[in-house]
Write an enzyme that holds these catalytic residues in place. Structure first.
Site, PDB file in Angstrom:
ATOM      1  N   ASP A  38      -7.109  -2.449   3.641  1.00  0.00           N
ATOM      2  CA  ASP A  38      -5.754  -2.021   4.016  1.00  0.00           C
ATOM      3  C   ASP A  38      -5.541  -2.077   5.529  1.00  0.00           C
ATOM      4  O   ASP A  38      -4.929  -1.190   6.132  1.00  0.00           O
ATOM      5  CB  ASP A  38      -5.439  -0.632   3.452  1.00  0.00           C
ATOM      6  CG  ASP A  38      -5.385  -0.641   1.941  1.00  0.00           C
ATOM      7  OD1 ASP A  38      -4.880  -1.629   1.373  1.00  0.00           O
ATOM      8  OD2 ASP A  38      -5.861   0.324   1.310  1.00  0.00           O
ATOM      9  N   HIS A  84       0.851  -1.198   0.000  1.00  0.00           N
ATOM     10  CA  HIS A  84       0.000   0.000   0.000  1.00  0.00           C
ATOM     11  C   HIS A  84       0.884   1.245   0.000  1.00  0.00           C
ATOM     12  O   HIS A  84       1.848   1.315   0.767  1.00  0.00           O
ATOM     13  CB  HIS A  84      -0.917   0.004   1.219  1.00  0.00           C
ATOM     14  CG  HIS A  84      -1.865   1.160   1.215  1.00  0.00           C
ATOM     15  ND1 HIS A  84      -2.940   1.230   0.361  1.00  0.00           N
ATOM     16  CD2 HIS A  84      -1.884   2.300   1.949  1.00  0.00           C
ATOM     17  CE1 HIS A  84      -3.584   2.367   0.566  1.00  0.00           C
ATOM     18  NE2 HIS A  84      -2.964   3.034   1.527  1.00  0.00           N
TER      19      HIS A  84
END
Length: 193
Positions: A144, A108
């Protein structure tokens, strides 16, 4: 360590992994590369490297649950030790997560838990932070979220645009992914129980 890499776009992180394996810097076998759509450059990179590929086209399924089941089956067929979500822009189901419990990592472009979601770079810039970066983490059923394995900071320069900052983050992200996979392959960072 056998890995399956999931991509949705250009596969620049994938290429870093392919190169590290080829150069003997990373002791993993890329068993396959999968995508959620046809025609991605990530699949072309895989084909050029002689790596098996598969597509589970999101648009080919009437329901998300059917797509998730097909993706789970396709990935499981390659018996991976680790599944790598790298620029894979689809949220997978809890059933997928459970099928690969403790084996599914994600990259990410932000320092999680800050700025999760599809626009981490843009969100960091809009918030006005001076430092952002990238994260490699064990993926769970959240967006995430999941235990962080590794992070590295990237300073936001006054001259940065979203594009220039994202390119600098990607350079760090590629290196961080390769080093994380090397650590996992050496069993120095075992997955959570």
């Amino acid at each position: 360590m056998r890995i399956v890499v999931l991509v949705s776009g250009t596969g620049s992180n994938l290429q870093a992994v392919i190169d590290a394996v080829k150069e003997g810097e990373l002791d993993v076998e890329i068993a396959a590369v999968g995508s959620d759509r046809h025609g991605t450059y990530g699949l072309e990179r895989s084909d050029a490297a002689g790596i098996p590929t598969f597509v589970v086209d999101f648009k080919a399924y009437a329901h998300r649950a059917e797509w998730n089941a097909a993706l789970t089956t396709a990935v499981a067929a390659f018996e991976p030790d680790v599944v790598v979500s790298s620029g894979f822009m689809r949220i997978v189901s809890p059933d997928f997560i459970n099928a690969f419990n403790g084996k599914y990592i994600n990259t990410h472009p932000a320092l999680l838990p800050a700025f999760p979601g599809a626009h981490g770079v843009r969100d960091a810039m809009a918030y006005g932070v001076k430092v952002t970066g990238c994260t490699v983490h064990w993926a769970d059923a959240g967006v995430d979220t999941g235990p962080i394995i590794a992070q590295e900071a990237v300073t936001i320069e006054d001259s940065d645009t979203e594009e220039t900052l994202h390119e600098r983050i990607k350079a760090v992200e590629r290196r961080l992914l390769v080093s994380t996979l090397a650590s996992l392959a050496a069993a120095s960072a075992p997955p959570p129980n």
